[in-house]
Motif scaffolding. Structure first.
Motif, PDB file in Angstrom:
ATOM      1  N   ASN A 186       0.815  -1.208   0.000  1.00 26.26           N
ATOM      2  CA  ASN A 186       0.000   0.000   0.000  1.00 26.26           C
ATOM      3  C   ASN A 186       0.853   1.265   0.000  1.00 26.26           C
ATOM      4  OD1 ASN A 186      -2.678   0.890  -0.173  1.00 26.26           O
ATOM      5  ND2 ASN A 186      -2.695   1.470   1.993  1.00 26.26           N
ATOM      6  N   ASP A 187       2.060   1.205   0.557  1.00 23.69           N
ATOM      7  CA  ASP A 187       2.926   2.388   0.545  1.00 23.69           C
ATOM      8  C   ASP A 187       3.264   2.796  -0.887  1.00 23.69           C
ATOM      9  OD1 ASP A 187       4.436  -0.075   0.422  1.00 23.69           O
ATOM     10  OD2 ASP A 187       6.258   1.136   0.656  1.00 23.69           O
ATOM     11  N   LEU A 188       3.449   1.800  -1.761  1.00 25.08           N
ATOM     12  CA  LEU A 188       3.753   2.115  -3.160  1.00 25.08           C
ATOM     13  C   LEU A 188       2.531   2.685  -3.870  1.00 25.08           C
ATOM     14  CD1 LEU A 188       5.928  -0.979  -4.151  1.00 25.08           C
ATOM     15  CD2 LEU A 188       6.658   1.238  -3.235  1.00 25.08           C
ATOM     16  N   LEU A 189       1.366   2.152  -3.560  1.00 26.39           N
ATOM     17  CA  LEU A 189       0.145   2.707  -4.141  1.00 26.39           C
ATOM     18  C   LEU A 189      -0.084   4.135  -3.684  1.00 26.39           C
ATOM     19  CD1 LEU A 189      -2.519  -0.165  -3.999  1.00 26.39           C
ATOM     20  CD2 LEU A 189      -1.156   0.602  -5.943  1.00 26.39           C
ATOM     21  N   ASN A 190       0.194   4.391  -2.419  1.00 26.76           N
ATOM     22  CA  ASN A 190       0.019   5.751  -1.894  1.00 26.76           C
ATOM     23  C   ASN A 190       0.867   6.755  -2.663  1.00 26.76           C
ATOM     24  OD1 ASN A 190      -0.268   4.735   1.619  1.00 26.76           O
ATOM     25  ND2 ASN A 190      -1.770   4.717  -0.030  1.00 26.76           N
ATOM     26  N   LYS A 191       2.064   6.346  -3.074  1.00 29.26           N
ATOM     27  CA  LYS A 191       2.926   7.240  -3.843  1.00 29.26           C
ATOM     28  C   LYS A 191       2.319   7.594  -5.191  1.00 29.26           C
ATOM     29  CE  LYS A 191       7.293   5.714  -1.782  1.00 29.26           C
ATOM     30  NZ  LYS A 191       8.626   5.096  -2.026  1.00 29.26           N
ATOM     31  N   GLN A 192       1.410   6.740  -5.675  1.00 33.18           N
ATOM     32  CA  GLN A 192       0.723   6.987  -6.946  1.00 33.18           C
ATOM     33  C   GLN A 192      -0.673   7.581  -6.716  1.00 33.18           C
ATOM     34  OE1 GLN A 192       1.862   6.426 -10.244  1.00 33.18           O
ATOM     35  NE2 GLN A 192       3.828   6.304  -9.190  1.00 33.18           N
ATOM     36  N   GLY A 193      -0.923   8.017  -5.474  1.00 36.39           N
ATOM     37  CA  GLY A 193      -2.209   8.632  -5.165  1.00 36.39           C
ATOM     38  C   GLY A 193      -3.350   7.647  -5.054  1.00 36.39           C
ATOM     39  N   MET A 194      -3.043   6.374  -4.737  1.00 32.94           N
ATOM     40  CA  MET A 194      -4.065   5.332  -4.640  1.00 32.94           C
ATOM     41  C   MET A 194      -3.985   4.650  -3.286  1.00 32.94           C
ATOM     42  SD  MET A 194      -3.613   3.647  -8.435  1.00 32.94           S
ATOM     43  CE  MET A 194      -5.045   2.604  -8.237  1.00 32.94           C
ATOM     44  N   ASP A 195      -4.994   3.854  -2.985  1.00 30.22           N
ATOM     45  CA  ASP A 195      -5.020   3.116  -1.739  1.00 30.22           C
ATOM     46  C   ASP A 195      -5.749   1.798  -1.968  1.00 30.22           C
ATOM     47  OD1 ASP A 195      -4.553   3.758   1.417  1.00 30.22           O
ATOM     48  OD2 ASP A 195      -6.258   2.408   1.133  1.00 30.22           O
ATOM     49  N   VAL A 196      -5.263   0.729  -1.311  1.00 28.22           N
ATOM     50  CA  VAL A 196      -5.882  -0.584  -1.484  1.00 28.22           C
ATOM     51  C   VAL A 196      -7.367  -0.551  -1.142  1.00 28.22           C
ATOM     52  CG1 VAL A 196      -5.924  -2.956  -0.615  1.00 28.22           C
ATOM     53  CG2 VAL A 196      -3.748  -1.870  -1.117  1.00 28.22           C
ATOM     54  N   SER A 197      -7.729   0.226  -0.148  1.00 24.48           N
ATOM     55  CA  SER A 197      -9.130   0.275   0.282  1.00 24.48           C
ATOM     56  C   SER A 197     -10.063   0.811  -0.792  1.00 24.48           C
ATOM     57  CB  SER A 197      -9.262   1.123   1.547  1.00 24.48           C
ATOM     58  OG  SER A 197      -8.903   2.476   1.284  1.00 24.48           O
ATOM     59  N   GLN A 198      -9.521   1.449  -1.820  1.00 23.86           N
ATOM     60  CA  GLN A 198     -10.343   2.014  -2.898  1.00 23.86           C
ATOM     61  C   GLN A 198     -10.683   0.992  -3.976  1.00 23.86           C
ATOM     62  OE1 GLN A 198      -7.750   5.161  -4.216  1.00 23.86           O
ATOM     63  NE2 GLN A 198      -8.390   6.583  -2.593  1.00 23.86           N
ATOM     64  N   MET A 209      -2.380  -2.405 -10.183  1.00 22.45           N
ATOM     65  CA  MET A 209      -1.239  -3.198 -10.641  1.00 22.45           C
ATOM     66  C   MET A 209      -0.280  -2.347 -11.470  1.00 22.45           C
ATOM     67  SD  MET A 209      -2.813  -6.883 -11.740  1.00 22.45           S
ATOM     68  CE  MET A 209      -3.216  -8.134 -10.515  1.00 22.45           C
ATOM     69  N   LEU A 210      -0.810  -1.529 -12.345  1.00 19.45           N
ATOM     70  CA  LEU A 210       0.042  -0.662 -13.162  1.00 19.45           C
ATOM     71  C   LEU A 210       0.767   0.361 -12.297  1.00 19.45           C
ATOM     72  CD1 LEU A 210      -2.338  -0.110 -16.216  1.00 19.45           C
ATOM     73  CD2 LEU A 210      -0.256  -1.518 -16.143  1.00 19.45           C
ATOM     74  N   ALA A 211       0.087   0.830 -11.246  1.00 20.39           N
ATOM     75  CA  ALA A 211       0.732   1.768 -10.329  1.00 20.39           C
ATOM     76  C   ALA A 211       1.882   1.088  -9.583  1.00 20.39           C
ATOM     77  CB  ALA A 211      -0.291   2.320  -9.337  1.00 20.39           C
ATOM     78  N   LEU A 212       1.675  -0.138  -9.140  1.00 16.91           N
ATOM     79  CA  LEU A 212       2.743  -0.877  -8.482  1.00 16.91           C
ATOM     80  C   LEU A 212       3.924  -1.079  -9.426  1.00 16.91           C
ATOM     81  CD1 LEU A 212       0.988  -3.776  -6.484  1.00 16.91           C
ATOM     82  CD2 LEU A 212       2.010  -1.691  -5.568  1.00 16.91           C
ATOM     83  N   GLN A 213       3.614  -1.413 -10.658  1.00 17.79           N
ATOM     84  CA  GLN A 213       4.690  -1.646 -11.629  1.00 17.79           C
ATOM     85  C   GLN A 213       5.509  -0.376 -11.853  1.00 17.79           C
ATOM     86  OE1 GLN A 213       3.693  -2.180 -15.828  1.00 17.79           O
ATOM     87  NE2 GLN A 213       4.912  -4.066 -15.838  1.00 17.79           N
ATOM     88  N   LYS A 214       4.849   0.757 -11.887  1.00 19.23           N
ATOM     89  CA  LYS A 214       5.558   2.025 -12.085  1.00 19.23           C
ATOM     90  C   LYS A 214       6.536   2.264 -10.942  1.00 19.23           C
ATOM     91  CE  LYS A 214       4.767   6.887 -13.237  1.00 19.23           C
ATOM     92  NZ  LYS A 214       3.736   7.937 -13.495  1.00 19.23           N
ATOM     93  N   GLU A 215       6.096   1.973  -9.729  1.00 20.55           N
ATOM     94  CA  GLU A 215       6.965   2.135  -8.565  1.00 20.55           C
ATOM     95  C   GLU A 215       8.024   1.040  -8.495  1.00 20.55           C
ATOM     96  OE1 GLU A 215       7.165   4.531  -6.279  1.00 20.55           O
ATOM     97  OE2 GLU A 215       5.660   5.703  -7.354  1.00 20.55           O
ATOM     98  N   ASN A 216       7.800  -0.051  -9.230  1.00 20.76           N
ATOM     99  CA  ASN A 216       8.725  -1.186  -9.232  1.00 20.76           C
ATOM    100  C   ASN A 216       9.696  -1.135 -10.409  1.00 20.76           C
ATOM    101  OD1 ASN A 216       9.476  -3.577  -7.791  1.00 20.76           O
ATOM    102  ND2 ASN A 216       8.525  -4.846  -9.382  1.00 20.76           N
ATOM    103  N   GLY A 217       9.808   0.013 -11.017  1.00 23.40           N
ATOM    104  CA  GLY A 217      10.770   0.185 -12.104  1.00 23.40           C
ATOM    105  C   GLY A 217      10.382  -0.507 -13.387  1.00 23.40           C
TER     106      GLY A 217
END
Length: 546
Positions: A186-198, A209-217
């Protein structure tokens, strides 16, 4: 399945220790009379010297686990129950072949725990193993009896369909367990302005998933292990497709109260799942090694953070302490207009960690029964999981688990800087917490509450709370009834099931990795008419124990 030529190869059966202590004669078919606690075994016990009998014990072990006859937990188990153990360990993945050799020759260790086998102990019970029924009837297994009464599904699952007897001690799961949960960093999603609860839809999952990938290089964010069945079982959870036994069985439909085959019973959702996995693969979200990755490699990916999405069990302990704290569960969301449910696990574990069985050649059956029954007592499971009271742990009502570890490395014994006192060993070094050596898995172990101190309730109950939230959201149904095949039905179901799984996996994989165009989908689905799916599923419904 059985090799008739292996009798001369007994030297390799469970490293040779398998045959020690086996001296009772048997007839030409390999069968022998069942010892009775009121006759044969009582006579043997009365003639046994005062020194503790030595029990030849064979255990399969997970990769990386090390046990010996001198391991503290094994010695403590023996001292508490009046026996000693001579242990032979077998890598779990090679045990099945060795058990087949033992079955063919009727040369078993006195005490054996099966791996990934919930049928052999019933199929060969009357010929090879000691029945528990006389001991239960005479009140000699009081601790085990309590769990049969507490969880009727356990008894239903383990009784032999041919003669109605019990030939093995199963691993009892003394908790409620939601088997498959998707976890995201969720910390990585938060950096993309998202949250698991949403997350409330499949489109939301894709965006996350795409947001996680962006934070995962730009690298893949998840993988799988253990091949097709497990991958199908874990990744199709929101689509309501896979059955239990790691995806090998048909799915139990709680609405119809009958088994069905997910891909043909719900073809639209099956196509949705394949297209979703294909989208993941095409977008480099799913590791190309998702069908071949080994446990250790996948867990290393979780621990390092290189796989910030976990799609398997309802804990994330393999992610390491730091990453684990950052993971949050995805709550059930509608797919195809409704939340698709998964079954809460039954209270027995035999399809993976098979039952204990006692060879009917053993002269120590009474002593072994006593030793095994102890594992189902509170003293037994606390000793085998957390050690000796006063020496390794004390009761402490202020902690989330009610226990405090004092005698081996844990969060409780670490200094403020996280370092452990010099010379203090681990619970693993003492042999504690090894599921293969236990009769009961308590909730404090399955949900890891022992690792939290007073005031750390949020951490301690993270997985328990996620379980309760998923149940409350309507994401679960009751465990399916156990299925107890006779020999003919087992042979037929295995044959048909293997054919159906092979057809499904070979084609679905090609669709997912792009070797087949989706325009071939209809012809693929039409091909199922060549398989006896109704007959296969019908066997499960016919032999379901209700």
């Amino acid at each position: 399945m059985l090799r008739k030529t292996v009798i001369t190869a007994l030297a390799v059966i469970l490293s040779g220790a398998a045959v020690a202590g086996c001296s009772q004669s048997n007839d030409k078919n390999g069968s022998s009379a069942q010892p009775s606690p009121s006759s044969t075994q009582t006579e043997v016990a009365s003639a046994t010297p005062a020194t503790p009998p030595t029990i030849e014990l064979s255990l399969p072990l997970d990769p990386g686990v090390s046990l010996s006859s001198d391991t503290w937990a094994l010695k403590e188990w023996g001292s508490r129950t009046g026996v000693t153990f001579n242990l032979t360990t077998v890598p779990r993945d090679s045990q099945k072949e060795k058990l087949n050799l033992a079955i063919a020759s009727n040369e078993f260790p006195e005490l054996t725990r099966f791996f990934q086998d919930d049928t052999t102990y019933k199929k060969y019970g009357s010929k090879l193993f000691v029945a528990l029924d006389p001991y239960l009837e005479e009140g000699k297994l009081p601790n085990f009896q309590k769990y049969l009464e507490k969880y009727p599904d356990v008894e239903q699952a383990i009784r032999n369909p041919a003669d109605g007897k019990i030939y093995g001690f199963p691993l009892v799961q003394d908790f409620e367990w939601v088997p498959r949960v998707w976890w995201m960093r969720n910390d990585l999603l938060n950096k993309q302005g998202m949250d698991v609860s949403q997350i409330q839809s499949l489109d939301d999952v894709k965006a996350a998933m795409l947001a996680l990938q962006k934070e995962n290089g730009g690298k893949p964010i998840t993988s799988s292990r253990l091949g097709w069945s497990y991958y199908f079982w874990t990744s199709s959870t929101p689509f309501g497709l896979a059955g239990e036994n790691n995806g090998k069985d048909p799915r139990y439909n709680p609405e119809t109260q009958a088994f069905e085959y997910g891909p043909t019973a719900a073809p639209d959702r099956f196509k949705m799942w394949v297209e979703f996995e294909r989208w993941m693969y095409e977008n480099n979200l799913l590791s190309p090694d998702f069908l071949t990755m080994k446990d250790n490699d996948l867990f290393a990916g979780y621990a390092s953070g290189s796989f910030p999405l976990i799609r398997e069990q309802n804990n994330a302990g393999q992610a390491g302490v730091d990453n684990e704290a950052l993971l949050q569960p995805i709550m059930p969301f509608p797919v195809d207009g409704a939340i698709q449910t998964q079954a809460v696990s039954p209270h027995y574990n035999t399809s993976f960690r098979g039952p204990w069985v006692i060879s009917n050649k053993s002269k120590n059956a009474d002593a072994i029964m006593t030793a095994l029954d102890w594992l189902y007592s509170e003293e037994g499971y606390t000793t085998m999981f957390i050690g000796k009271e006063g020496e390794h742990w004390v009761k402490d009502a202020s902690t989330p688990s009610g226990y405090k570890i004092i005698g081996y490395q844990s969060v409780w014994t670490a200094d403020a800087d996280g370092k452990q006192p010099d010379g203090l060993i681990t619970g693993g070094d003492l042999g504690m917490g090894v599921w293969w050596m236990n009769g009961v898995i308590p909730e404090f172990n399955r949900y890891g509450t022992l690792t939290s101190k007073a005031g750390e309730e949020a951490k301690a109950f993270k997985y328990l709370n996620s379980r309760d939230a998923i149940i409350k959201a309507g994401g679960t149904n009751e465990a399916p009834p156990p299925v107890s095949f006779d020999d003919d039905a087992l042979k037929k179901s295995t044959e048909l099931g293997n054919q159906i799984e092979t057809y499904t996996s070979e084609n679905a994989i090609k669709f997912i990795i792009g070797q087949k165009p989706m325009s071939d989908w209809d012809s693929f689905m039409a091909g199922y008419k060549n398989f006896k799916i109704d007959e296969w599923v019908g066997l499960y419904n016919e032999f379901a124990v209700k």
